[in-house]
Design a protein around this motif. Sequence first.
Motif, PDB file in Angstrom:
ATOM      1  N   UNK A 210       0.852  -1.197   0.000  1.00  9.69           N
ATOM      2  CA  UNK A 210       0.000   0.000   0.000  1.00  9.69           C
ATOM      3  C   UNK A 210       0.882   1.238   0.000  1.00  9.69           C
ATOM      4  N   UNK A 211       0.670   2.114  -0.969  1.00  3.54           N
ATOM      5  CA  UNK A 211       1.477   3.336  -1.065  1.00  3.54           C
ATOM      6  C   UNK A 211       0.660   4.541  -0.598  1.00  3.54           C
ATOM      7  N   UNK A 212       1.066   5.112   0.526  1.00  3.18           N
ATOM      8  CA  UNK A 212       0.355   6.287   1.047  1.00  3.18           C
ATOM      9  C   UNK A 212       0.832   7.585   0.398  1.00  3.18           C
ATOM     10  N   UNK A 213       1.809   7.508  -0.468  1.00  2.00           N
ATOM     11  CA  UNK A 213       2.296   8.653  -1.233  1.00  2.00           C
ATOM     12  C   UNK A 213       2.684   9.839  -0.338  1.00  2.00           C
ATOM     13  N   UNK A 214       3.204   9.551   0.844  1.00  2.00           N
ATOM     14  CA  UNK A 214       3.606  10.578   1.825  1.00  2.00           C
ATOM     15  C   UNK A 214       2.471  11.534   2.141  1.00  2.00           C
ATOM     16  N   UNK A 215       1.262  11.017   2.047  1.00  2.00           N
ATOM     17  CA  UNK A 215       0.089  11.857   2.292  1.00  2.00           C
ATOM     18  C   UNK A 215      -0.694  11.319   3.482  1.00  2.00           C
ATOM     19  N   UNK A 216      -1.951  11.717   3.607  1.00  2.00           N
ATOM     20  CA  UNK A 216      -2.649  11.571   4.887  1.00  2.00           C
ATOM     21  C   UNK A 216      -2.942  10.127   5.292  1.00  2.00           C
ATOM     22  N   UNK A 217      -3.019   9.176   4.327  1.00  2.00           N
ATOM     23  CA  UNK A 217      -3.457   7.832   4.736  1.00  2.00           C
ATOM     24  C   UNK A 217      -2.418   7.048   5.525  1.00  2.00           C
ATOM     25  N   UNK A 228      -4.041  -3.919  12.712  1.00  2.00           N
ATOM     26  CA  UNK A 228      -5.284  -4.683  12.933  1.00  2.00           C
ATOM     27  C   UNK A 228      -5.404  -5.902  12.025  1.00  2.00           C
ATOM     28  N   UNK A 229      -4.794  -5.860  10.836  1.00  2.00           N
ATOM     29  CA  UNK A 229      -4.938  -6.998   9.924  1.00  2.00           C
ATOM     30  C   UNK A 229      -3.677  -7.861   9.845  1.00  2.00           C
ATOM     31  N   UNK A 230      -2.638  -7.433  10.523  1.00  2.00           N
ATOM     32  CA  UNK A 230      -1.462  -8.294  10.652  1.00  2.00           C
ATOM     33  C   UNK A 230      -0.528  -8.340   9.452  1.00  2.00           C
ATOM     34  N   UNK A 231      -0.656  -7.394   8.534  1.00  2.00           N
ATOM     35  CA  UNK A 231       0.315  -7.350   7.432  1.00  2.00           C
ATOM     36  C   UNK A 231       1.670  -6.955   7.999  1.00  2.00           C
ATOM     37  N   UNK A 232       2.765  -7.480   7.409  1.00  2.00           N
ATOM     38  CA  UNK A 232       4.081  -7.173   7.977  1.00  2.00           C
ATOM     39  C   UNK A 232       4.393  -5.671   7.933  1.00  2.00           C
ATOM     40  N   UNK A 233       5.219  -5.277   8.885  1.00  2.00           N
ATOM     41  CA  UNK A 233       5.687  -3.898   8.921  1.00  2.00           C
ATOM     42  C   UNK A 233       6.362  -3.575   7.593  1.00  2.00           C
ATOM     43  N   UNK A 234       6.104  -2.398   7.049  1.00  2.00           N
ATOM     44  CA  UNK A 234       6.679  -2.038   5.758  1.00  2.00           C
ATOM     45  C   UNK A 234       5.718  -2.279   4.603  1.00  2.00           C
ATOM     46  N   UNK A 235       4.585  -2.924   4.904  1.00  2.00           N
ATOM     47  CA  UNK A 235       3.544  -3.105   3.884  1.00  2.00           C
ATOM     48  C   UNK A 235       3.086  -1.740   3.371  1.00  2.00           C
ATOM     49  N   UNK A 236       2.989  -0.788   4.308  1.00  2.00           N
ATOM     50  CA  UNK A 236       2.597   0.571   3.932  1.00  2.00           C
ATOM     51  C   UNK A 236       3.860   1.365   3.604  1.00  2.00           C
ATOM     52  N   UNK A 237       3.937   1.833   2.398  1.00  2.00           N
ATOM     53  CA  UNK A 237       5.105   2.628   1.977  1.00  2.00           C
ATOM     54  C   UNK A 237       4.775   4.110   2.033  1.00  2.00           C
ATOM     55  N   UNK A 238       5.812   4.923   2.144  1.00  2.00           N
ATOM     56  CA  UNK A 238       5.636   6.383   2.202  1.00  2.00           C
ATOM     57  C   UNK A 238       4.554   6.743   3.228  1.00  2.00           C
ATOM     58  N   UNK A 239       4.705   6.178   4.431  1.00  2.00           N
ATOM     59  CA  UNK A 239       3.631   6.218   5.429  1.00  2.00           C
ATOM     60  C   UNK A 239       3.606   7.484   6.274  1.00  2.00           C
ATOM     61  N   UNK A 240       4.627   8.320   6.148  1.00  2.00           N
ATOM     62  CA  UNK A 240       4.641   9.534   6.979  1.00  2.00           C
ATOM     63  C   UNK A 240       4.111  10.710   6.164  1.00  2.00           C
ATOM     64  N   UNK A 241       3.021  11.341   6.607  1.00  2.00           N
ATOM     65  CA  UNK A 241       2.500  12.492   5.863  1.00  2.00           C
ATOM     66  C   UNK A 241       3.516  13.641   5.886  1.00  2.00           C
ATOM     67  N   UNK A 242       3.851  14.170   4.731  1.00  2.00           N
ATOM     68  CA  UNK A 242       4.800  15.283   4.625  1.00  2.00           C
ATOM     69  C   UNK A 242       4.089  16.498   4.018  1.00  2.00           C
TER      70      UNK A 242
END
Length: 543
Positions: A210-217, A228-242
Motif C-alpha cells: 500500500x502506497x500512502x504517497x507521503x500523504x494523509x493515509x 489490525x490486519x497483521x500485514x508485515x511492517x513495511x507493507x505501507x510505503x511512504x507512510x509519513x505524511x509530509x
Amino acid sequence: RVIQTVATTPFTDQKPGTSGLRKKVRVFQQPHYAENFIQSVFDSLTGFEGQTLVAGGDGRYLNREVIQILLKMAAANGFGRVLVGQGGILSTPAASHLIRSSGAFGGLVLSASHNPGGPDEDFGIKYNVGNGGPAPEKVTDAIHARTLSIDTYRILEADDVDIDTLGTSRLGDMTVEVVDPVAGYAGLMETLFDFAAIRRMMDEGFTLSFDSMSAVTGPYAVEIFEKRLGAPQGTVRNAIPLPDFGHHHPDPNLVHARELYDRMMAPDAPDFGAASDGDGDRNLIIGRHCYVTPSDSLAVLAANAHLAPGYASGLKGIARSMPTSCAADRVAEKLGIPLYETPTGWKFFGNLLDAGMATICGEESAGTGSDHVREKDGIWAVLLWLNILAARRQSVAEIMAGHWAAYGRNYYARHDYEAIAKDRADALMAALRDSIPRLPGTANSGGVISAADDFAYTDPTDQSVSRNQGVRLLFEDGSRIVFRLSGTGTEGATLRVYIERYVGTDGDLGMQTADALEPLVRAAQEVADIAGYTGMDRPSVIT
Ligand code: VG1
Ligand code: CO
C-alpha cells in the motif's frame, strides 16, 4: 480575549470548484484571503451557534496555520465546540465520519486532495454539511456570492491552540477538542468488513503493498493493514505524511504511482497493490500483473459487495458520475437495482445516499465509496477488495476475467490535456457545444454518432438542476466520448476527454486498452480539433 471585527474587501476568485476552493499556497497567503473565505462560509450558514464544527486536513503545507485561523474564527462566530484531528490531521473520509458520528453542524476540510503540496503548490478549503458530505451546489453558490460582497470578518485575538495534545481546552467561549484522527475511522471499518477473514488470508501468505504517497493515509493504513490486519511492517510505503508529499504528486494513477505499478508488474509482485491520494479519498487498485480501471473497480465492488458483512443484505442502488464507464450499469441491471448518473464530484451523491436510493457510488477518477460516510473513501475501497478476495480466494486477474466474461468489458481511458490557456480551452468547449445539433447522424473514425448533448442533471430528491456538465458523444455501438474542463486545477485549464468502448461477452475481451480505443481517440481529435485549439498533439496524462 477580544473578538476583533476586521475590515476586508472581496476577492473575485473564490468560487468553489468541483471540490472546494483550491488555489496556489501563495494565493492563500495573501492577507485576509483564507479569512474571507472562511467567514463567507459561516455567513452562508444559519443556526450553528453553540454547535460543533469538525476541522482537519491532509497535513499539507499551510494546514497548521489555517487550522489556527479557523479555530479563532469559529470561536468569534459563536460555534460551541470544534473537534480537530490531532496535529490538524483528518483524512477526508475520516472527517466525514467524525461529522456524522459527533452530530456536528458541519466541517472544514483543508485539502487540495490529489494536487501537489508545498510553498509553491496547492492548498484548499472545503465545507462539508451535517450529513458529512461536501456542501451541495446551493450552499457553494451562496458561499461564492458572499465572497463577492464580504466587508468584515470576525476573529478572536488569542494565542495559538495546542493541536498536538489529545484533550480539551477553551478558546474564548468555545471548546476545542483534539481527537485521535484514526481510531473512530478504523472502528467504523471493522463494522463493515470481515477483518478475521482478511487476517487469516494474510496469515496464509497473501501479500499486500500500500502506497500512502507521503500523504494523509499513512497513519490510517499502518493502523488498519499492519496493526489490525497483521500485514508485515513495511507493507505501507511512504507512510509519513509530509507537507510537500516528498515533492511527489499525490495522485494515485499510473503516472504518479509509477513505483507501485512497476512493483505490481515485476515477476515477484505482491498479490495486491493499492495507493491513495493526498486526502485519502481516492484509491488505485492493481492486482498482481493486473491493473484495474477505477470504473471496472466500481463494477466489481458492486457485484461482490454482498460478500462483506456491511453489505450482506445487498445494495439499494448504484450511482456513478456521468464520465465514469457504464460497467456498473450492467451490474445494476443484473442485480435489478437502480443506477443513477450524476455530474462529476462527490457532492452530487449526498442526496441519493441520504435518501437511501444508492448504497455504492463511484467515479472514474479513482473515487469509490458507500453510504458509510458521505465522501469517497480510499482505504474503504481497498478493504472491500480484500474482503472479496478473502471470500472468493481468487486472484485479482481471475476476478476481472470472470467479471468481463459475465458482463462484457467497457474499455476505458481518460486523456488529460493540462495547463492549456484558459481562453483556448473555453473556445474549444464553446465550439463543441455549438456543434452538438449538427453531430447526430454524422460518421467519423469512431463510428456513427447517434446522439450528442451537454449533460444536465436533475437531482431526483430535490429536483435541483445542474447544467453544462460535459459534452457527450454517443455512438451507435454504445461507445462514448465525453469532453469537460476540470474544476480542481490551479493553473490554466485542463481538458478531460473520456473515451469508452463496450465489447460484449462474445467479443474480444483481451485487447490492450489503447488498441481498443484507438479509433475513438482519433475521433475525439477530429470532432474537437484538440490539436488546433491547444497546440498539443498528445495528452499530458493518460489514466
Ligand atoms: C476531479 C475528478 C472528480 C473528483 C474531483 C475531486 O475533478 O475528475 O471525479 O470528484 O477531482 O477529487 P475535476 O473537476 O478536476 O475533473 V479529489 O480526490 O481531488 O477531492
Ligand atoms: Co482526494
